[in-house]
Scaffold this active site. Structure first.
Site, PDB file in Angstrom:
ATOM      1  CG  ASN A  62       8.152   3.435  -0.242  1.00  0.00           C
ATOM      2  OD1 ASN A  62       9.502   3.166  -0.555  1.00  0.00           O
ATOM      3  ND2 ASN A  62       7.282   2.598  -0.662  1.00  0.00           N
ATOM      4  CG  ASP A  63       4.408   2.359   1.267  1.00  0.00           C
ATOM      5  OD1 ASP A  63       4.795   3.110   0.289  1.00  0.00           O
ATOM      6  OD2 ASP A  63       3.876   1.317   0.913  1.00  0.00           O
ATOM      7  N   PRO A  64       5.098   4.575   5.287  1.00  0.00           N
ATOM      8  CG  PRO A  64       3.152   5.733   6.530  1.00  0.00           C
ATOM      9  CD  PRO A  64       3.799   5.653   4.946  1.00  0.00           C
ATOM     10  CD  GLN A  79       8.533  -0.826   2.476  1.00  0.00           C
ATOM     11  OE1 GLN A  79       8.457  -1.305   1.098  1.00  0.00           O
ATOM     12  NE2 GLN A  79       8.572  -1.563   3.150  1.00  0.00           N
ATOM     13  CB  SER A 123       4.090  -1.909   3.040  1.00  0.00           C
ATOM     14  OG  SER A 123       4.704  -0.805   2.510  1.00  0.00           O
TER      15      SER A 123
END
Length: 577
Positions: A62-64, A79, A123
């Site tokens: 998922n998130d950068p 993530q 994050s």
């Protein structure tokens, strides 16, 4: 050739190192597990796994997080679940690149191993300190079951290592904790810090009460002890703000970026809105005396400018000191089912990195795929001055289009045939696109059918629909849509229409479109990057060499393909996959 080999030497060495330790990177075979009989064979086909978008070989992404440039290498953390294709067991995976297109995976950089992150490493962002050392600020979960959130810091174990392979967490973690009256389960995602007047500052996303989303402001003199300011940098009644981002801009129209600590007259404040799963931003002024951010548009928090009007979330920007640009990275989740993801063995991709800068109008950002993407272009075809009559379509042939880059300049005559815009839709572009999809004929509607089957049973439409001006002297209203409702015959897929209005003057009849087609993702840029839409699609027929590309006209006026050029796209190095 010798120079080329020397340039490739660092890549080849690192690739050999990765292959030598491949068991640490690829956790199981790239072949999907035995799929349940309810999962269509096309879903687990390797031809639906993206060819040139960023993703790990397997499992959930998922998130950068924390993108940065250090000693010749771009670093991207993200993530990642090393144990499966669903969210959970989150670590900060780590990949490096010399061009933001070819990537090599390293060992995870940050894993739960201290009390203040023992239940999760969520994050965060990276900051380059004055001595050149990078620091990572990230959210840790330090209690079971309730997602109690605190902010931690990590530094490279060996700052002389350009690959930053090991990170250490000081004993003084956490550096920021929820105070009485704060919602400890809605307190996360610290930003890149900026420095001014002897203090570092960072933002942390939060929620107060049921509706007030806010960007908590923290200050520190030493990057170790952080104190919350009395008031947030900004807030609005929008719901929880995840993954805030705050950065300065050059003057309107200048494409160069600025380091986060460089003062400017214009700033962007972005939040990822937990309620909608979209990324919103405003352009405004940062008052350094009152330490408040004020959007230029007083209603900007609710008028909802978005980076991308499609499947794009939890984005992060960073300043690239090599090419003096600001780069935007974002996550696109799958639009199939959890059952399908488990059968595939992977879930999630990142959008192609985009350069972002302030539009000449000063009202919005422009976005464009980074120039390095063009190194993947291969075989190409061009079309010039081709007229497509109302109700007709034109096939682009001569190359494979399931993994392609398409740029087209279009001209439309007969704008007087445009429909009137029903005021009942207001500014709800998605609802308007849902009612006026690509197959609704009449008025002025034209664009591309991508990943289309030969008989057009499957097709994803990326198109414009033009409406009459709202008043005397006004310009026509341009709607850009991606309509995947006929993208696949497979069941159990989420196929929403995505749309945004394009702030452009089409009175001349001219508009441009670029679409990055990559097997199960279509990423499009309208009018030079004024409006962007990413969509996930899963054809069951239009796969591989059975995917076709068309220009279509479902309106009442002729359109002309002034110039279309399409390239087959090669596959880059992608984390060992």
């Amino acid at each position: 050739m010798g120079t080329r080999l020397l340039a490739l030497a660092p890549w080849l060495l690192l690739l050999l190192l990765q292959l030598a330790g491949a068991s640490h990177v690829v956790h199981r075979s790239l072949e999907a597990e035995q799929a349940p009989s309810s999962v269509p064979a096309s879903i687990v086909s390797p031809l639906l796994r993206t060819g040139y978008h960023f993703q790990p070989p397997m499992n959930w992404i998922n998130d950068p997080n924390g993108p940065l440039y250090y000693k010749g290498w771009y670093h991207l953390f993200y993530q990642y679940n090393p144990k499966g294709a669903v969210w959970g067991n989150i670590v900060w995976a780590h990949s490096v690149s010399q061009d933001l297109i070819n990537w090599i995976a390293l060992e995870p950089a940050i894993k739960p191993d201290i009390p203040s992150d023992q239940y999760g490493c969520w994050s965060g962002s990276a900051t380059i300190l004055p001595d050149g050392t990078p620091a990572i600020l990230y959210t840790g979960i330090d209690r079971p079951n309730i997602n109690y959130q605190v902010q931690n810091i990590a530094f490279p174990k060996n700052a002389s290592d350009p690959l930053l392979r090991e990170w250490v967490k000081p004993a003084y973690n956490p550096v920021a904790t929820p105070e009485p009256g704060m919602n400890a389960t809605q307190f996360r995602d610290p930003t890149t810090a900026w420095y001014a007047d002897g203090h570092w500052r960072m933002l942390v996303g939060g929620l107060k009460g049921a509706r007030l989303g806010l960007a908590y402001l923290y200050r520190s003199r030493d990057f170790k002890t952080w104190v919350r300011a009395k008031h947030p940098l900004h807030s609005a009644l929008t719901g929880m703000w995840e993954c805030p981002d705050f950065f300065p801009l050059q003057a309107p129209g200048l494409q160069a970026g600025l380091d986060t600590s460089v003062p400017s007259s214009k700033y962007v404040l972005k939040n990822s809105l937990d309620l909608t799963r979209y990324d919103y931003y405003t352009v405004g002024i940062y008052n350094k005396v009152t330490e408040r951010y004020v959007p230029d548009n007083p209603a900007g928090d609710y008028h909802r400018l978005r980076y991308d009007y499609g499947n794009f979330y939890a984005s992060k920007t960073f300043f690239d000191p090599v090419k003096h640009r600001r780069i935007l990275l974002g996550w696109a989740n799958e639009s199939d089912s959890v059952t399908y993801d488990k059968a595939k063995g992977w879930a999630g991709i990142h959008a192609i990195p985009r350069k972002v800068w302030l539009d000449p109008s000063g009202k919005q950002l422009l976005q464009w795929p980074i120039e390095e993407l063009e190194t993947l272009r291969g075989k190409s075809v061009s079309v010039f001055d081709k007229v497509v009559k109302p109700g007709e379509h034109f096939q682009v042939t001569g190359l494979g289009t399931y993994q392609a880059d398409v740029e087209v300049s279009l001209e439309v005559s007969g704008l007087e045939k445009a429909e009137a815009l029903d005021p009942a839709f207001g500014d709800d572009a998605e609802r308007l696109c849902g009612a006026k999809g690509a197959d609704v004929r009449g008025g002025v509607v034209f664009g591309l059918w991508v990943l289309a089957s030969a008989g057009l049973e499957e097709k994803t439409a990326v198109f414009f629909r033009v409406f009459k001006p709202a008043g005397h002297g006004a310009k026509p209203v341009v709607l850009m849509c991606t309509d995947p409702t006929k993208s696949s015959l497979s069941p159990d897929l989420y196929k929403p229409t995505f749309a945004g209005f394009v702030d452009t003057d089409i009175s001349s009849g001219k508009i441009s479109l670029r679409s990055l087609i990559d097997r199960s993702v279509v990423e499009s840029f309208g009018a030079g990057g004024k409006t962007c839409i990413l969509s996930r699609v899963y054809p069951s027929m239009a796969i591989g060499d059975k995917a076709h590309l068309y220009v279509f006209n479902n309106g009442e006026a002729d359109i002309k393909i002034s110039h279309l050029k399409a390239w087959e796209m090669k596959k880059p190095l992608m984390n060992g996959a």
